[in-house]
Design a protein around this motif. Structure first.
Motif, PDB file in Angstrom:
ATOM      1  N   LYS A 139      32.624   7.626  -6.963  1.00  0.00           N
ATOM      2  CA  LYS A 139      32.603   7.612  -5.785  1.00  0.00           C
ATOM      3  C   LYS A 139      31.146   6.400  -5.545  1.00  0.00           C
ATOM      4  O   LYS A 139      30.396   6.626  -6.282  1.00  0.00           O
ATOM      5  N   CYS A 171      27.751   5.947  -4.208  1.00  0.00           N
ATOM      6  CA  CYS A 171      26.611   6.573  -3.664  1.00  0.00           C
ATOM      7  C   CYS A 171      26.121   5.974  -2.545  1.00  0.00           C
ATOM      8  O   CYS A 171      25.906   4.822  -2.394  1.00  0.00           O
ATOM      9  N   TYR A 230      28.202  16.237  -1.999  1.00  0.00           N
ATOM     10  CA  TYR A 230      28.173  15.639  -0.587  1.00  0.00           C
ATOM     11  C   TYR A 230      27.470  16.259   0.261  1.00  0.00           C
ATOM     12  O   TYR A 230      27.136  17.582   0.274  1.00  0.00           O
ATOM     13  N   TYR A 272      27.387  16.712   4.157  1.00  0.00           N
ATOM     14  CA  TYR A 272      28.230  16.400   4.942  1.00  0.00           C
ATOM     15  C   TYR A 272      29.147  15.124   4.563  1.00  0.00           C
ATOM     16  O   TYR A 272      29.919  15.731   3.581  1.00  0.00           O
ATOM     17  N   ASN A 273      28.944  13.949   5.071  1.00  0.00           N
ATOM     18  CA  ASN A 273      30.155  12.919   4.524  1.00  0.00           C
ATOM     19  C   ASN A 273      29.326  11.822   3.689  1.00  0.00           C
ATOM     20  O   ASN A 273      30.216  10.988   3.267  1.00  0.00           O
ATOM     21  N   LEU A 274      28.274  12.092   3.135  1.00  0.00           N
ATOM     22  CA  LEU A 274      27.550  11.093   2.528  1.00  0.00           C
ATOM     23  C   LEU A 274      27.432  11.556   0.862  1.00  0.00           C
ATOM     24  O   LEU A 274      27.048  12.667   0.637  1.00  0.00           O
ATOM     25  N   PHE A 275      28.370  10.676   0.180  1.00  0.00           N
ATOM     26  CA  PHE A 275      28.215  11.130  -1.188  1.00  0.00           C
ATOM     27  C   PHE A 275      26.793  10.812  -1.822  1.00  0.00           C
ATOM     28  O   PHE A 275      26.361   9.635  -1.620  1.00  0.00           O
ATOM     29  N   ILE A 277      24.288   9.670   7.707  1.00  0.00           N
ATOM     30  CA  ILE A 277      24.811  10.974   7.700  1.00  0.00           C
ATOM     31  C   ILE A 277      25.335  11.311   9.177  1.00  0.00           C
ATOM     32  O   ILE A 277      24.873  11.285  10.036  1.00  0.00           O
TER      33      ILE A 277
END
Length: 63
Positions: free
Chosen positions: A8, A10, A22, A24-27, A56
Motif C-alpha cells: 500500500k 503510505c 489504517y 480511518y482511510n489513511l494508510f 484523513i
C-alpha cells in the motif's frame, strides 16, 4: 488497530510498504508511525506530520 500485509502507498512518506496501519482511510507504514510517535511538538518534522494527517477523511457514520 489492524496490521496490513500487502503493498500500500503510505500517506506520510508516499512509499509502497507492506506493513502498516489504517487511521480511518489513511494508510501509515510502520516506519512512519514510529517516527510520528517519537517526534516532539517542538521539532520541525511535527508540522509536516500534521499537514499529512489533515488528509484523513473520517468515514460517515449512518444511524
Amino acid at each position: 488497530m489492524e496490521i496490513i500485509k500487502e503493498q500500500k502507498s503510505c500517506g506520510i512518506c508516499d512509499e509502497e510498504k507492506e506493513k502498516g496501519i489504517y487511521l480511518y482511510n489513511l494508510f501509515i507504514c510502520c516506519e512512519c508511525e514510529h517516527k510520528m510517535i517519537h517526534t516532539e511538538p517542538t521539532e520541525e518534522q511535527y508540522k509536516y506530520y500534521l499537514q499529512k494527517l489533515k488528509h484523513i477523511n473520517q468515514p460517515t457514520l449512518y444511524s
